[in-house]
Design a protein around this motif. Sequence first.
Motif, PDB file in Angstrom:
ATOM      1  N   LEU A   1       0.344   7.315  -6.415  1.00 43.63           N
ATOM      2  CA  LEU A   1      -0.783   8.163  -6.033  1.00 43.63           C
ATOM      3  C   LEU A   1      -0.410   9.432  -5.273  1.00 43.63           C
ATOM      4  CD1 LEU A   1      -3.111   5.264  -4.802  1.00 43.63           C
ATOM      5  CD2 LEU A   1      -3.163   6.390  -7.010  1.00 43.63           C
TER       6      LEU A   1
ATOM      7  N   GLY B   1       0.825  -1.209   0.000  1.00 47.97           N
ATOM      8  CA  GLY B   1       0.000   0.000   0.000  1.00 47.97           C
ATOM      9  C   GLY B   1       0.858   1.257   0.000  1.00 47.97           C
ATOM     10  N   ALA B   2       1.878   1.254   0.879  1.00 47.77           N
ATOM     11  CA  ALA B   2       2.761   2.420   0.931  1.00 47.77           C
ATOM     12  C   ALA B   2       3.498   2.598  -0.381  1.00 47.77           C
ATOM     13  CB  ALA B   2       3.751   2.257   2.088  1.00 47.77           C
TER      14      ALA B   2
ATOM     15  N   ILE C   1       2.511   1.679  -3.367  1.00 47.73           N
ATOM     16  CA  ILE C   1       1.576   2.210  -4.367  1.00 47.73           C
ATOM     17  C   ILE C   1       1.398   3.710  -4.168  1.00 47.73           C
ATOM     18  CG2 ILE C   1      -0.828   2.215  -5.120  1.00 47.73           C
ATOM     19  CD1 ILE C   1      -0.925  -0.727  -4.468  1.00 47.73           C
ATOM     20  N   TYR C   2       1.252   4.078  -2.915  1.00 45.73           N
ATOM     21  CA  TYR C   2       1.089   5.509  -2.639  1.00 45.73           C
ATOM     22  C   TYR C   2       2.285   6.300  -3.126  1.00 45.73           C
ATOM     23  CZ  TYR C   2      -0.048   9.792  -0.193  1.00 45.73           C
ATOM     24  OH  TYR C   2      -0.338  11.099   0.099  1.00 45.73           O
TER      25      TYR C   2
END
Lengths: 320, 350, 280
Positions: free
Chosen positions: A107, A99-100, A102-103
């Motif tokens: 994103l 998740g990190a 991807i961020y």
Amino acid sequence: MSVVAIPQTAARAAPRNLGDRILRGALRLAALTLVLLVVAIVVEMLRTAVPAFRAFGWRFLVTSTWDPVAERFGVVPFLYGTVVSSLLALLIAVPLGIGAAIYLAELAPAWIRPPLAFLVELVAAVPSVIYGLWGIFVLAPLLRTWVQPFLGTTLGFLPLFKGPPYGVGMLAAGIILAIMVVPFISAVSREVLLAVPNTQREAALALGATRWETTRIAVLRYGRSGLVGAILLGLGRALGETMAVTMVIGNRPEVALSLFAPGYTMASVIANEFTEATSDLYLSALIEIGLLLFVVTMIVNGLARLLVWSVGGPVKVVRE
Amino acid sequence: MRRLTAGFLGTMLLVTGWSVRPAGAQLLMNGAGATFPYPIYSKWFDEYATLDSGVRFNYQSIGSGGGIKQISSRTVDFGASDGPMTDEQLKQAPAELLHIPTVLGAVVATYNLPGSPKLRFAPDVVADIFLGKITKWNDPRITAANPGVTLPDQQILVVHRSDGSGTTYIWVDYLSKVSSDWQQKVGKGTSVNWPVGLGGKGNEGVAGQVKNTPGALGYVELAYAVKNKMPVASVKNAAGTFVEPTIAGTTAAAMAAWKSMPADFRVSLTNPPGEDAYPIASFTWLLVYKDQPNELKGRALVKFLWWMSHEGQKYADDLLYAPLPPPVVKQIEARIRQITYQGKPLTAAR
Amino acid sequence: MTPGARRAVNVAMSWLAASAAGLVVLPLLLIFAFLLWQGASAVNLDFFVRLPKPVGETGGGMANAIVGTLILVALAAGLGLPLGILGGLYLAESRDRRLPWLARFLADVLNGVPSIVIGIFAYTLIVLPMRGFSALAGGFALAVIMLPIVVRTSEEMVRLVPASLREAALALGIPEWKMLLRIVLPTARAGIITGAMVAIARVAGETAPLLFTAFGNRFWHQGLDQPIAGLPLQVFAYAISPYDDWHRQAWAGALALIGMVFVVSLAARVVTSGRFTGVR
């Protein structure tokens, strides 16, 4: 990252002068030293583990007793502890790490990326013993006073949450490992994602996808094997982690289903008992555990590397 | 580039130069072993450093098992253990090793209960707790011996040693004597196959674990419990009396058993006869080679051993260890005189 | 899904990913906060200049451990940096057929070896024959841990030196060895220094291999062939003890350690910024 192509010139075809030969020799020596070092480590460990091989053979891999008095040794409790604590760590670290990543890769607004990436790197730079310190004085009391009683009353019917709340134990070890491993998963995943060609993203965006959909359809799918590689890399780190785990796992060589129970890992038993293994067989058994640890981490890391490279070429994986 | 390499090499040289022992500097003696006597050893070595500025004793408490191992591998100058070396271990050492008793200590049951009540345990109760047969604090066998104390309906969280320990040896030696069950199932040694409980590293680790875990019960050397204001239990001795672990109780244990003191000082003091004897006490020993490999170090060692067994004993009381009984000191003197370097005794005639 | 729903999912996922990133960084902030809160009270002049006191007595410091760590790291760097940089240069420049592949593979293997295994190796290789624990053994173990990091980063940095520089040098008739040492290496200098610093920051915090090599020392070291104190070792020993004063000192020691590590990491960052863009 491609190899720099240097055209062969006549002057470089054959080392004509002494200086070239000396330097070439010195460089080769350095490389050979590296090779010999690794070979020496393996040879030395095999040699000292021989008494244990001879005494126990394959039974070592399936015995769960660890009895220095009777001199009966088996690796099962430690293998179990290592695997369970690492898997628990991955369970927590993988969603957070990816998740990190991807961020950071897809994103986040541009201004936040460098400082955030730097902070993530810093998490990896904190020495293990400091995580252990924090684990003993902050995490374990937290688990003992709040988390474990809560889990015990709500989910206590599951064998996973049975037993007295020591605070230290498998759960604490898993959480600390997760914290330590997450920056590695995050950093490598981020590089994998960055290695995905922009054409993939542009194609998705051209079709009208949102940023998240682009990430999901184009980037994640393309970089899938690389992400698996990043996870495996995290696993490799978790398997070999010593100090922080030793300080919070409870040091009990027993296979127990509950996460509240104390356990023991391969690295921890070596750290705790190496300087005092009074008999040759005892020492040999410990070194055999070290050998197993070495082999397992080597396989996991090797696999990880292959998977990560399959995405974008030799992505920089040495990122300590 | 050149400046960088020069700077790098310069720093290396500085560090190395500073690190190499300058002439006339101190002799460093390295020792490793028991955590049991660590409080008094660290006090002794600190005091001795002020008395003799030419030598420093660096002691690392890694556990008795470690002490035995490292002195046998000759990686340290002396070892320390509260579990005497077995005949097997002595045979495996490269040369003859001597056991020199230093002080007496008591191993106590310490626990973490609200209000820190003073508890009394019968020997079979202790054994069964560590065997996992008694699991709750309010078990009838415990409450029977402790009228007037409200014990909670809570699980007993047993804490033992995770490292090879002389303190463990003393504890399980005692349990083996008072419980045939324990003798059969677990036995004795510096590292055993514990039926229940979690492991702490060193006396420090066990004390720390018990101190931080409500409902925990562990065994530590007396000094560790008292220094941390942790409660200690009285244990019923062989004569049937509940004795508190005190210096008096420890000395009584020593006096009861020392008559059968063997020449090599390897004796067990657990569960002795005697009204006032605390049943779980022991000597702790320094392990040194009879023939020292290095003359300077041998002399320094012998000097320290002499000081330790005489002037050093006055520090014992404060730190809750029992000093050596005078007859034992005489025996130790004779032993120290036997320490040689290449056959020649290192002690001048005193 | 309607466009609105898709946009909502997009926003939700962005927030989720952001919180993941936040959670990753949170422990760092928590730990640092604890270190400051608990350790700051114990950090005083005594801590930096005094030796440890006997068990149970308050006061004393970790002067010998701080110096010990500096010495151990210096030893490790002295062994590991030259070997690593030469190794990296070899991997980048050599035209040999099999050795580079083997060396690279084994460097990666070595990188994954748990540090405790390396400690065992140093124990059997150095401590046993030397009949004693020593700073040298500790430095050796740390050097072995450092080696793969330095090798790989040096290799990468050397590869990044543009071909045009090399060709220009060769065209001027400069022999290859001079070209490599006087032109390629200096150009790659910044990146190599960064790699070295990253490696140093990593080994400064290592505890496991020191357990059976440096051994620890309550006093000042007396030579490199003698046991030596180290900050991570001291923190570990104090952390598992039951004495409150030692606990406070452990926090202070941890603060000092993490300060060292962070300063070096930051310095490494500063060196790279503006020198080579697009490297990381």
